[in-house]
Design a protein around this motif. Structure first.
Motif, PDB file in Angstrom:
ATOM      1  N   GLY A 199       0.816  -1.190   0.000  1.00 12.15           N
ATOM      2  CA  GLY A 199       0.000   0.000   0.000  1.00 12.15           C
ATOM      3  C   GLY A 199       0.853   1.243   0.000  1.00 12.15           C
ATOM      4  O   GLY A 199       2.058   1.182  -0.264  1.00 12.15           O
ATOM      5  N   SER A 200       0.223   2.366   0.281  1.00 16.39           N
ATOM      6  CA  SER A 200       0.907   3.656   0.303  1.00 16.39           C
ATOM      7  C   SER A 200       0.970   4.177   1.725  1.00 16.39           C
ATOM      8  O   SER A 200      -0.056   4.220   2.412  1.00 16.39           O
ATOM      9  N   VAL A 201       2.145   4.571   2.145  1.00 12.53           N
ATOM     10  CA  VAL A 201       2.327   5.128   3.483  1.00 12.53           C
ATOM     11  C   VAL A 201       3.277   6.311   3.405  1.00 12.53           C
ATOM     12  O   VAL A 201       4.014   6.471   2.428  1.00 12.53           O
ATOM     13  N   GLN A 202       3.279   7.105   4.435  1.00 11.94           N
ATOM     14  CA  GLN A 202       4.240   8.199   4.519  1.00 11.94           C
ATOM     15  C   GLN A 202       5.531   7.704   5.156  1.00 11.94           C
ATOM     16  O   GLN A 202       5.536   6.686   5.865  1.00 11.94           O
ATOM     17  N   THR A 233      13.047  -2.089  -6.819  1.00  9.24           N
ATOM     18  CA  THR A 233      12.800  -0.655  -6.707  1.00  9.24           C
ATOM     19  C   THR A 233      13.084   0.011  -8.044  1.00  9.24           C
ATOM     20  O   THR A 233      13.809  -0.545  -8.879  1.00  9.24           O
ATOM     21  N   PRO A 283      11.333   6.580   1.618  1.00  7.49           N
ATOM     22  CA  PRO A 283      10.944   6.661   0.196  1.00  7.49           C
ATOM     23  C   PRO A 283      11.726   5.686  -0.684  1.00  7.49           C
ATOM     24  O   PRO A 283      11.170   5.160  -1.657  1.00  7.49           O
ATOM     25  N   THR A 338      10.337   2.230  -1.661  1.00 10.23           N
ATOM     26  CA  THR A 338       9.272   2.110  -2.650  1.00 10.23           C
ATOM     27  C   THR A 338       9.633   1.092  -3.720  1.00 10.23           C
ATOM     28  O   THR A 338      10.738   1.129  -4.270  1.00 10.23           O
ATOM     29  N   GLN A 371       2.769  -4.024  -4.310  1.00 10.17           N
ATOM     30  CA  GLN A 371       3.405  -2.720  -4.434  1.00 10.17           C
ATOM     31  C   GLN A 371       3.441  -1.990  -3.095  1.00 10.17           C
ATOM     32  O   GLN A 371       2.425  -1.918  -2.380  1.00 10.17           O
ATOM     33  N   VAL A 372       4.591  -1.436  -2.786  1.00 10.38           N
ATOM     34  CA  VAL A 372       4.769  -0.599  -1.600  1.00 10.38           C
ATOM     35  C   VAL A 372       5.230   0.778  -2.083  1.00 10.38           C
ATOM     36  O   VAL A 372       6.195   0.886  -2.845  1.00 10.38           O
ATOM     37  N   THR A 373       4.515   1.803  -1.655  1.00 12.35           N
ATOM     38  CA  THR A 373       4.865   3.171  -2.033  1.00 12.35           C
ATOM     39  C   THR A 373       5.011   4.006  -0.769  1.00 12.35           C
ATOM     40  O   THR A 373       4.086   4.069   0.045  1.00 12.35           O
ATOM     41  N   VAL A 374       6.173   4.615  -0.618  1.00 14.36           N
ATOM     42  CA  VAL A 374       6.457   5.430   0.556  1.00 14.36           C
ATOM     43  C   VAL A 374       6.692   6.866   0.097  1.00 14.36           C
ATOM     44  O   VAL A 374       7.583   7.134  -0.698  1.00 14.36           O
ATOM     45  N   SER A 375       5.879   7.769   0.598  1.00  8.70           N
ATOM     46  CA  SER A 375       6.002   9.166   0.218  1.00  8.70           C
ATOM     47  C   SER A 375       6.722   9.953   1.301  1.00  8.70           C
ATOM     48  O   SER A 375       6.629   9.639   2.482  1.00  8.70           O
TER      49      SER A 375
END
Length: 122
Positions: free
Chosen positions: A10-13, A40, A87, A90, A117-121
């Protein structure tokens, strides 16, 4: 042969956490070495963590102290707990399985899932 299905991406900060799961379709889960890889952006797929059939686990230096691998042999599931995400973490994360050569020795990983998928913002 074993089939692997990942979930939990998922998407996390940055600084957040995720736990990835990998369900294995096999009656002999405990006889396989299990691991996690990731790809990556702009890089080749790289090993992240692994666990031998003896229960010995290890993680790559670039995630040491932040990621941990574990298994639940009762429900044939592999986990990757990811804390303090950055980040640069990701990417697509893949579950992998390998035949065991000995209790602490694994053959090359030959079974892979489709990835999560892993997304780090930032």
């Amino acid at each position: 042969e074993v089939q692997l299905v990942e979930s939990g991406g998922g998407s996390v900060q940055a600084g957040g956490a995720l736990r990835l799961s990998c369900a294995a379709s096999t009656d002999t889960f405990s006889t396989y070495c299990m691991g996690w890889y990731r790809q990556t952006p702009g890089k080749k797929r790289e090993w992240v963590a692994g666990r031998s059939t003896s229960g010995t686990s290890s993680v790559a230096d670039f995630v040491k102290g932040r990621f941990a691998i574990s298994t639940n042999n009762a429900n044939d599931t592999l986990y990757l707990q990811m804390n303090d995400l950055k980040p640069e973490d990701t990417g697509m994360y893949f579950c992998a399985a390998a035949n065991a050569v000995a209790p602490r020795l694994c053959a090359a990983y030959t079974y892979f899932g489709q990835g999560t998928q892993v997304t780090v913002s930032s």
